[in-house]
Design a protein around this motif. Structure first.
Motif, mmCIF file in Angstrom:
data_model
loop_
_atom_site.group_PDB
_atom_site.id
_atom_site.type_symbol
_atom_site.label_atom_id
_atom_site.label_comp_id
_atom_site.label_asym_id
_atom_site.label_seq_id
_atom_site.Cartn_x
_atom_site.Cartn_y
_atom_site.Cartn_z
ATOM 1 N N ASP A 292 0.689 -1.156 -0.042
ATOM 2 C CA ASP A 292 0.099 0.048 0.052
ATOM 3 C C ASP A 292 0.813 1.225 0.020
ATOM 4 N N TRP A 293 1.914 1.157 -0.815
ATOM 5 C CA TRP A 293 2.685 2.551 -0.984
ATOM 6 C C TRP A 293 1.816 3.729 -1.464
ATOM 7 N N ARG A 294 2.027 4.985 -0.958
ATOM 8 C CA ARG A 294 1.364 6.070 -1.358
ATOM 9 C C ARG A 294 -0.263 5.899 -1.574
ATOM 10 N N GLY A 295 -0.649 5.305 -0.564
ATOM 11 C CA GLY A 295 -2.083 5.055 -0.663
ATOM 12 C C GLY A 295 -2.821 6.024 0.373
ATOM 13 N N GLY A 296 -3.955 5.764 0.652
ATOM 14 C CA GLY A 296 -4.684 6.449 1.766
ATOM 15 C C GLY A 296 -4.289 6.234 3.259
ATOM 16 N N THR A 297 -4.902 6.645 4.189
ATOM 17 C CA THR A 297 -4.559 6.661 5.591
ATOM 18 C C THR A 297 -5.823 6.014 6.390
ATOM 19 N N ARG A 298 -5.635 4.964 6.828
ATOM 20 C CA ARG A 298 -6.629 4.548 7.941
ATOM 21 C C ARG A 298 -6.257 4.263 9.339
ATOM 22 N N LEU A 299 -5.749 5.268 9.993
ATOM 23 C CA LEU A 299 -5.072 5.154 11.288
ATOM 24 C C LEU A 299 -5.605 4.595 12.354
ATOM 25 N N GLY A 300 -7.046 4.918 12.494
ATOM 26 C CA GLY A 300 -7.788 4.435 13.375
ATOM 27 C C GLY A 300 -8.082 2.810 13.336
ATOM 28 N N GLU A 301 -8.361 2.292 12.281
ATOM 29 C CA GLU A 301 -8.632 0.961 11.744
ATOM 30 C C GLU A 301 -7.409 0.239 11.909
ATOM 31 N N LEU A 302 -6.419 0.657 11.542
ATOM 32 C CA LEU A 302 -4.916 -0.274 11.599
ATOM 33 C C LEU A 302 -4.618 0.004 13.028
ATOM 34 N N LEU A 303 -4.720 0.863 13.527
ATOM 35 C CA LEU A 303 -4.182 0.895 15.070
ATOM 36 C C LEU A 303 -5.214 -0.123 15.905
ATOM 37 N N ARG A 304 -6.380 -0.091 15.611
ATOM 38 C CA ARG A 304 -7.012 -1.147 16.430
ATOM 39 C C ARG A 304 -6.633 -2.644 15.965
ATOM 40 N N GLU A 305 -6.469 -2.781 14.592
ATOM 41 C CA GLU A 305 -5.882 -4.215 14.071
ATOM 42 C C GLU A 305 -4.448 -4.454 14.842
ATOM 43 N N PHE A 306 -3.524 -3.499 14.837
ATOM 44 C CA PHE A 306 -2.463 -3.741 15.555
ATOM 45 C C PHE A 306 -2.644 -4.241 17.203
ATOM 46 N N LEU A 307 -3.618 -3.358 17.848
ATOM 47 C CA LEU A 307 -3.860 -3.617 19.220
ATOM 48 C C LEU A 307 -4.385 -5.151 19.349
ATOM 49 N N ASP A 308 -5.354 -5.565 18.540
ATOM 50 C CA ASP A 308 -6.142 -6.514 18.687
ATOM 51 C C ASP A 308 -5.195 -7.901 18.528
ATOM 52 N N ARG A 309 -4.259 -7.569 17.409
ATOM 53 C CA ARG A 309 -3.591 -8.817 17.014
ATOM 54 C C ARG A 309 -2.126 -8.779 17.741
ATOM 55 N N TRP A 310 -1.441 -7.888 17.993
ATOM 56 C CA TRP A 310 -0.205 -7.682 18.671
ATOM 57 C C TRP A 310 -0.307 -7.152 19.970
ATOM 58 N N GLY A 311 -0.651 -6.000 20.000
ATOM 59 C CA GLY A 311 -0.405 -5.064 21.136
ATOM 60 C C GLY A 311 -1.094 -5.610 22.467
ATOM 61 N N GLN A 312 -2.327 -6.078 22.426
ATOM 62 C CA GLN A 312 -3.029 -6.544 23.454
ATOM 63 C C GLN A 312 -2.291 -7.772 24.007
ATOM 64 N N ARG A 313 -1.601 -8.566 22.976
ATOM 65 C CA ARG A 313 -1.223 -9.633 23.532
ATOM 66 C C ARG A 313 0.393 -9.616 24.223
ATOM 67 N N GLY A 314 0.763 -8.346 24.346
ATOM 68 C CA GLY A 314 2.288 -8.225 24.768
ATOM 69 C C GLY A 314 3.069 -7.224 23.986
ATOM 70 N N MET A 315 2.929 -7.036 22.869
ATOM 71 C CA MET A 315 4.025 -6.363 22.213
ATOM 72 C C MET A 315 3.872 -4.939 22.488
ATOM 73 N N ALA A 316 2.791 -4.522 23.113
ATOM 74 C CA ALA A 316 2.736 -2.960 23.356
ATOM 75 C C ALA A 316 2.864 -2.623 24.783
ATOM 76 N N ARG A 317 2.729 -3.804 25.706
ATOM 77 C CA ARG A 317 2.627 -3.675 27.061
ATOM 78 C C ARG A 317 3.869 -3.357 27.713
ATOM 79 N N GLY A 318 3.943 -2.033 28.253
ATOM 80 C CA GLY A 318 5.153 -1.576 28.690
ATOM 81 C C GLY A 318 6.337 -0.828 27.746
ATOM 82 N N ALA A 319 5.940 -1.047 26.716
ATOM 83 C CA ALA A 319 6.844 -0.620 25.500
ATOM 84 C C ALA A 319 6.711 0.887 25.246
ATOM 85 N N VAL A 320 7.691 1.402 24.398
ATOM 86 C CA VAL A 320 7.563 2.620 23.973
ATOM 87 C C VAL A 320 7.438 2.570 22.373
ATOM 88 N N VAL A 321 5.937 3.242 22.182
ATOM 89 C CA VAL A 321 5.463 3.177 21.190
ATOM 90 C C VAL A 321 5.514 4.320 20.246
#
Length: 416
Positions: A292-321
């Motif tokens: 998706d180079w030089r496409g649109g931006t869906r920050l809210g949806e993609l941030l939700r996907e990141f948190l559901d798939r990786w962040g909530q499981r531990g990648m974002a816990r106590g990390a510097v994002v």
């Protein structure tokens, strides 16, 4: 450090006028040499070398005593005063080659009788006379001061306005970057001279001595850097900055505790692609992996996907994002605001780097940026090498001005 330079200038003024040495270190030229060396130490800090004020002072003293016009002397003075351990040596080699020009390798002790190649740090022109002819064995070309000065100017230039040659030099400097998360204390302990008494080691030592009294053994908690998660915006509005930011992410991803994602219309994990040591191979791998180079931006949806798939499981816990984006949002800003609050609860610190923040009169009026800002701990620039150096310092735990985010948010509310 500035006081050291002023002290050197005052001392040179007292040493007298006459002689080749006083001429070489006239106040104007000496100040320029100090500025070059200070810029070099800033580049080393960005590469992860722990350059303290005392080491910078030692470097200036050493260069003053040695021959500042000889590249070998400048190289060894910096290596012996600025490097503290073995890990610093490789970083020093890369930064020295990138900062003082890549046309020659860092100087080594000469094995032949011929003098080492000389690239002058301070130009020693006689007053009112023509430039001196290069000595035998001296390499022709621009002086080191000119090369370093151009690198210092590039540190503050907006990446979007650089020509191809300048972009190539910026890429060499970005390859020397290092990104380390803020340190945190762990539950593990290590032997130490000071700290709590270690009962197990103390008893073992007493048993080894046959029950005789022994020195108390102590231990202390170890420290390790926090995980760093980089979310790099590769949408169309971030096109002029995407290459530089991804190369910055590549230098950061060479560490073990760094994860990198690209965001645009899709979320793509590119940590594995950025694991190549060669930056060009890493960029080629990222280009193939990101659809998706030089496409649109869906920050809210993609941030939700990141948190559901990786962040909530531990990648974002106590990390510097760290989010590297201009904040343009095509979706619902309320969704982005909700996901940013969720991220803020998980992460140790949330940092937003916006390349457009450095523009005069900037205010976060974009809907996405305004929605995300209340959940951001540090809001910094990201348009130049100097801005990325400051970003690296913030990731390591450096304090930003207390009211930066609140002030920018209030300006945005007033203008809206």
């Amino acid at each position: 450090m500035i006081g050291v330079a002023e002290e050197r200038e005052e001392r040179r003024g007292r040493t007298g006028a006459g002689g080749d040495r006083s001429e070489a270190f006239s106040p104007g030229r000496g100040g320029r040499a100090d500025a070059v060396l200070l810029g070099f130490t800033r580049a080393l800090r960005a590469a992860g070398v722990a350059v303290s004020a005392e080491r910078v002072h030692a470097l200036l003293r050493a260069v003053d005593v040695l021959r500042p016009g000889v590249r070998a002397d400048v190289y060894w003075a910096g290596r012996l005063t600025l490097c503290g351990d073995r890990d610093d040596l490789e970083r020093y080699e890369r930064v020295f080659a990138a900062y003082f020009g890549a046309d020659g390798s860092p100087a080594r002790p000469a094995r032949a009788a011929a003098p080492p190649p000389r690239l002058r740090l301070v130009v020693r022109d006689a007053p009112g006379g023509p430039p001196a002819e290069p000595a035998e064995g001296e390499r022709a070309g621009p002086p080191v001061a000119s090369l370093a000065s151009s690198a210092e100017v590039l540190r503050h230039r907006d990446v979007a306005g650089l020509d191809p040659a300048e972009r190539a030099q910026v890429r060499r400097l970005l390859a020397a970057f290092a990104l380390r998360g803020q340190s945190r204390r762990t539950a593990r302990r290590r032997p130490a001279r000071r700290g709590d008494v270690d009962p197990h080691r103390t008893v073992r030592e007493m048993l080894r001595l046959g029950g005789e009294p022994a020195l108390l053994r102590r231990h202390a908690r170890t420290e390790r850097p926090r995980r760093v998660v980089l979310l790099v915006d590769v949408s169309g509005s971030m096109g002029p900055y995407a290459d530089a930011l991804l190369r910055f992410a590549h230098a950061a991803a060479l560490g073990r505790r760094t994860e990198v994602f690209t965001i645009g219309t899709r979320l793509t994990r590119v940590t594995r692609e950025l694991s190549h040591r060669d930056p060009d191979l890493a960029m080629a791998a990222v280009a193939e992996a990101v659809p998706d180079w030089r496409g649109g931006t869906r920050l809210g949806e993609l941030l939700r996907e990141f948190l559901d798939r990786w962040g909530q499981r531990g990648m974002a816990r106590g990390a510097v994002v760290v989010l590297l984006s201009d904040g343009w949002e095509r979706g619902d800003p309320r969704l982005l605001a909700a996901q940013m609050r969720r991220l803020h609860r998980l992460a140790h610190r949330v940092i937003w780097s916006n390349p457009r923040k450095a523009r005069p009169g900037y205010a976060p009026l974009a809907a996405g940026m305004a929605a995300a800002l209340p959940s951001v701990d540090a809001f910094v620039e990201g348009h130049s090498l100097a801005a990325l150096e400051r970003l690296a310092a913030v990731v390591r735990g450096a304090d930003t001005s207390a009211g930066t985010v609140a002030t920018v948010a209030s300006v945005a509310r007033e203008r809206s």
